[in-house]
Design an enzyme around this catalytic site. Structure first.
Site, short mmCIF file in Angstrom:
data_model
loop_
_atom_site.label_atom_id
_atom_site.label_comp_id
_atom_site.label_asym_id
_atom_site.label_seq_id
_atom_site.Cartn_x
_atom_site.Cartn_y
_atom_site.Cartn_z
N TYR A 1 0.86 -1.19 0.00
CA TYR A 1 0.00 0.00 0.00
C TYR A 1 0.89 1.23 0.00
O TYR A 1 1.98 1.22 0.57
CB TYR A 1 -0.91 0.00 1.23
CG TYR A 1 -2.02 -1.02 1.17
CD1 TYR A 1 -1.76 -2.38 1.35
CD2 TYR A 1 -3.34 -0.64 0.94
CE1 TYR A 1 -2.78 -3.32 1.30
CE2 TYR A 1 -4.37 -1.57 0.90
CZ TYR A 1 -4.08 -2.92 1.08
OH TYR A 1 -5.09 -3.85 1.02
N GLU A 2 0.40 2.31 -0.59
CA GLU A 2 1.27 3.48 -0.79
C GLU A 2 1.67 4.16 0.51
O GLU A 2 2.57 4.99 0.51
CB GLU A 2 0.63 4.47 -1.77
CG GLU A 2 -0.65 5.08 -1.26
CD GLU A 2 -1.42 5.78 -2.38
OE1 GLU A 2 -1.12 5.60 -3.55
OE2 GLU A 2 -2.37 6.52 -2.04
N SER A 3 1.03 3.80 1.61
CA SER A 3 1.44 4.34 2.91
C SER A 3 2.80 3.82 3.34
O SER A 3 3.34 4.28 4.34
CB SER A 3 0.40 3.96 3.97
OG SER A 3 0.18 2.56 3.98
#
Lengths: 257, 282, 282, 257
Positions: A50-52
């Site tokens: 996930y881009e987090s």
């Protein structure tokens, strides 16, 4: 198995497209459900990112946002957001980018920015987030979206992330080496790009769906591949796992603590 | 060296009308208490940077603190729109909001470049999309070795960076763990910085693999505000209040209900109100 | 996914004559065992990248494995010269060595750019110095927003990256802690990678704040070689053998004593010889 | 206190130049000894940073190399080397860069690259390492080197890191905002740049050293500041702390484990 919703069929068809050795950059919403369904069924070793900054995460409930604590708690490791975009996405480490969007056109370009003009929008949408660079830096792109005449449109007011470009030739002309959208999974059917023109063409139709219904929900004349198959209905196991995780998710997100 | 101050004094000392301000936190550790203090102190004319404006900027924008927003994804995650942001952009309420829009990759690289004291960031991006047509701060730079063209955006160097962290030690060193987003870069890229923390400890103790430590001499002010990231979360302290994110959709949809909520929960409260959301005492 | 192999097989599978190879480790975790294996397998014509060539490259250069060296500081730290490197540069023994010389900032940025899949790195550097006059791979790039000129060097994208790490888990994920240098970047920038490790564990357990984890799918081959970083060190396993670094000065000063040492300690030994330097068994 | 060596005087004079609130990028060798002596005497809170990535380290013995485990074990935190050079050095976080070198000229330019021509060197030195960027990215530079006619030379064969340039005007002409070398501490005296010409000029002479001796060990006509003072001799405490750490260091580095 006939007791399923179109959205369930869409999520299950999307999950089936994923393989055990894929490294998948996961957008929130429908892509996240599909990726985790794949992980909990036929692709237990799939790598979800996930881009987090969460690498190789295995959430037990679906995250409401891209940065829920569940993603970090169950990840192999978590990196900073600049590192995520530099080393992992741009670094070419991701095989599949999984996107959704508000509007799509026949070349699988996506709009999540504005309806109307940019400077005086009729509707201001959230914007691109990670999508513009996911679309060109991942090995290939899967898209999952429910079909409607308002979302499957003949002309996009704004291209937020490139699919195969306005004419289908842009990727090649720009020298982009990644494949772009290779699969578009909707609540009615599955599209793949025509090998020549790159126009998204129906290759598989979900149970109970007609060509008329697909056309009614598509803002351009729908093309079909030479061979169109029937999407297998969800299995009992697929439905059970999907409903389980959604029930867990609803429970987890429902209450303020 | 960082100075420990009340949140009121930290905001009063560090943030002025017209400043460029970045309040960061990627879902995790969003500095809500600091945002509320800025609203209470009535700052005007701010240029606000943030990848994901989230509810915190919906509140600042709706209360008229911002003249400009630089962002890359402006929604209520998993819920829908930021109604105050949309109302400002679509209808100019409470006043016209200038926007500069980027992708996440652009903003993450721009913070990184800011922390690295570079004038611009370069990356492989913005290919085949319309954003460069409406944002003059997206340009191209050519590799002097291969001739390849890359996207370029200006580095982000805010006047003030504001983040929420887990802990400070007594020397003013600051610890982040979990999803750390662009917070380290935000502090290092900013001229001044405010860090709110859950607590002050004698020693950080055993740390997770991705812990991030900001030395005291990189931080201007530290304010202890337990619960200060609510309704976002602080790993190991309290969870994201997803129900509030969902409830905000209704609160913010209407100007009147928004203003009433802000009056009751921000203007008439202080930072101590956040303690109710912090980790329960042992 | 990473494959567990013997060090012999890993080197045989990953490194070919003429390859560009980066063996990294900044004082800590230098992959000596892998370097020795490359010497034993008689690789030729290598282009070797390394910020600090250290004794490992003195050995590879003295044994004739390298045609070119790209580096930024070529000494025996705290001791003096690398005599085999100097003999190659000053006298062409065992053959002429081409060198491409940079600063640490340039190489660190070039590895970072390689990991980030950029064609070049830019940084504020190389001002008022003579290196750009002798290295055509140092150029300038202009900021499209401010007009400022910055230094530019090509990204480092080796055929093979070689590092030594502390542990792997059974899935082939790799853990580094302590001074991690440019090792993560080296693996991510390389087409293929070899990681030697002290041990394989079921679970990494509690980790330090700056631990670095390389997922299994970023690594080609893992070989378990306890003590494999000797005479450098592996934090928590064994200390730097400073006495050997001092002793090397005498060994390497003379071609004959160098060759004798290499014969006895490298050519006639195998990776298992490093175990004597690893952590004593409980 | 008269029982001290010129090297001890050099290290102590260099240590005295450092303040409690300095953030210091430490080169190995004499700079490292001076910085740690300062930390163990009058500047207990000084922040020491080594290019291996160790931030705010407090070694109990002097490191033999820039990346000894002792540095990491006693640091507030350790970052990667790219981060060290990007966020911390280039980021402008360092107030003092402390360098040594093989050769220096009257404008405090340093050579650690080659003696003779670059392509066919008489002596190949280690090269620049961190120095070229330390020299321009730190707020100011201190240099510590023992004087000799071979090290203090009229013309450098190679400029590895810039002091005040070949003419003293280069920094201003290039628009460099950092100060460059503000102090050069030798085993004989202390130099500072002339405010106008930037030529390094003697401001303080160590006990027992004559102007003749300084000139004999300097390859250019030595200039003196208008006011030249006598360097105070080492105090008993300075000498004791310095010798203690050097004894601990010798013991720690002596034996192979």
């Amino acid at each position: 198995m006939t007791d399923f919703t179109p959205t369930e069929m869409m999520t299950i068809a999307a999950a089936r497209a994923l393989k055990n050795d894929d490294v998948c950059f996961v957008g929130i919403g429908a892509p996240s459900a599909a990726c985790n369904l794949a992980r909990l069924t036929h692709a237990p070793q799939i790598t979800l990112i996930y881009e987090s900054g969460t690498l190789q995460t295995r959430p037990n409930v679906l995250p409401l946002s891209i940065g829920d604590g569940e993603l970090c708690d169950t990840a192999l490791t978590t990196v900073s957001v600049p590192e995520m975009f530099r080393y992992w996405l741009q670094g070419g480490r991701i095989t599949i980018g999984f996107l959704g969007g508000a509007q799509i056109d026949r070349f699988a370009n996506l709009n999540t920015t504005v309806v109307g003009s940019y400077d005086a929008p009729k509707v201001r949408l959230p914007g691109g987030g990670g999508a513009p660079e996911i679309a060109t830096n991942c090995g290939e792109i899967f898209i999952t979206m429910a079909q409607s005449p308002r979302s499957f449109v003949a002309g996009l007011p704004f291209v937020t992330s490139m699919g195969h470009g306005r004419t289908g030739r842009e990727r090649r002309d720009m020298g982009i080496k990644t494949k772009g959208p290779t699969r578009l999974i909707t609540d009615l059917c599955v599209f793949e790009p025509d090998p020549e023109t790159k126009e998204m063409s129906v290759v598989s139709i979900h149970p109970g769906v007609t060509r008329e219904k697909i056309q009614e929900n598509t803002g351009w004349p729908v093309r079909y591949a030479a061979e169109v198959v029937a999407t297998p209905a969800p299995t009992a196991q697929e439905l059970e796992v999907l409903r389980d995780i959604q029930a867990r998710t609803k429970k987890a997100h429902g209450g303020s603590q | 060296m960082a100075r420990f101050m009340t949140l009121h004094d930290a905001v009063a000392a560090c943030i002025r009308d017209g400043d460029t301000v970045a309040m960061e936190g990627f879902t995790h550790l969003i500095p809500y208490a600091a945002g509320h203090e800025v609203i209470r102190q009535g700052r005007k004319g701010l240029t606000l940077y943030r990848m994901t404006p989230d509810l915190i900027y919906d509140q600042l924008i709706g209360m008229g603190c911002a003249d400009k927003l630089v962002f890359s994804w402006g929604g209520n995650p998993g819920v829908g729109s930021l109604h105050r942001l949309r109302d400002a952009v679509e209808n100019g309420w409470p006043h016209r909001l200038q926007i500069e829009e980027h992708s996440h990759a652009a903003m993450a690289n721009a913070y990184e470049a800011g922390a690295a004291n570079l004038p611009f960031a370069m990356f492989r991006g913005y290919l085949g999309v319309d954003l460069p047509k409406v944002n003059p701060n997206i340009k191209r730079v050519t590799c002097p070795f291969t001739g390849e063209e890359l996207a370029a955006v200006p580095a982000i160097r805010p006047d003030v960076g504001v983040i929420h962290a887990l802990r400070a030690d007594r020397d003013g060193n600051v610890l982040l763990e979990g999803i750390t987003g662009v917070q380290k870069e935000t502090v290092l890229a900013s001229k001044r910085s405010i860090v709110t923390v859950e607590e002050v400890v004698d020693d950080f103790g055993p740390l997770n693999r991705n812990a991030v430590v900001l030395p005291s001499w990189t931080v201007t002010a530290i304010a202890v505000v337990p619960g200060g990231a609510h309704p976002s979360y602080a790993q190991g302290y309290y969870k994201r209040d997803n129900a509030f994110y969902i409830a905000w959709d209704e609160i913010a949809r209407d100007r009147g209900s928004f203003l009433a909520w802000m009056k009751e929960n921000v203007l008439e409260k202080g930072p101590e109100a956040f303690a109710a959301h912090g980790r329960p005492s042992a």
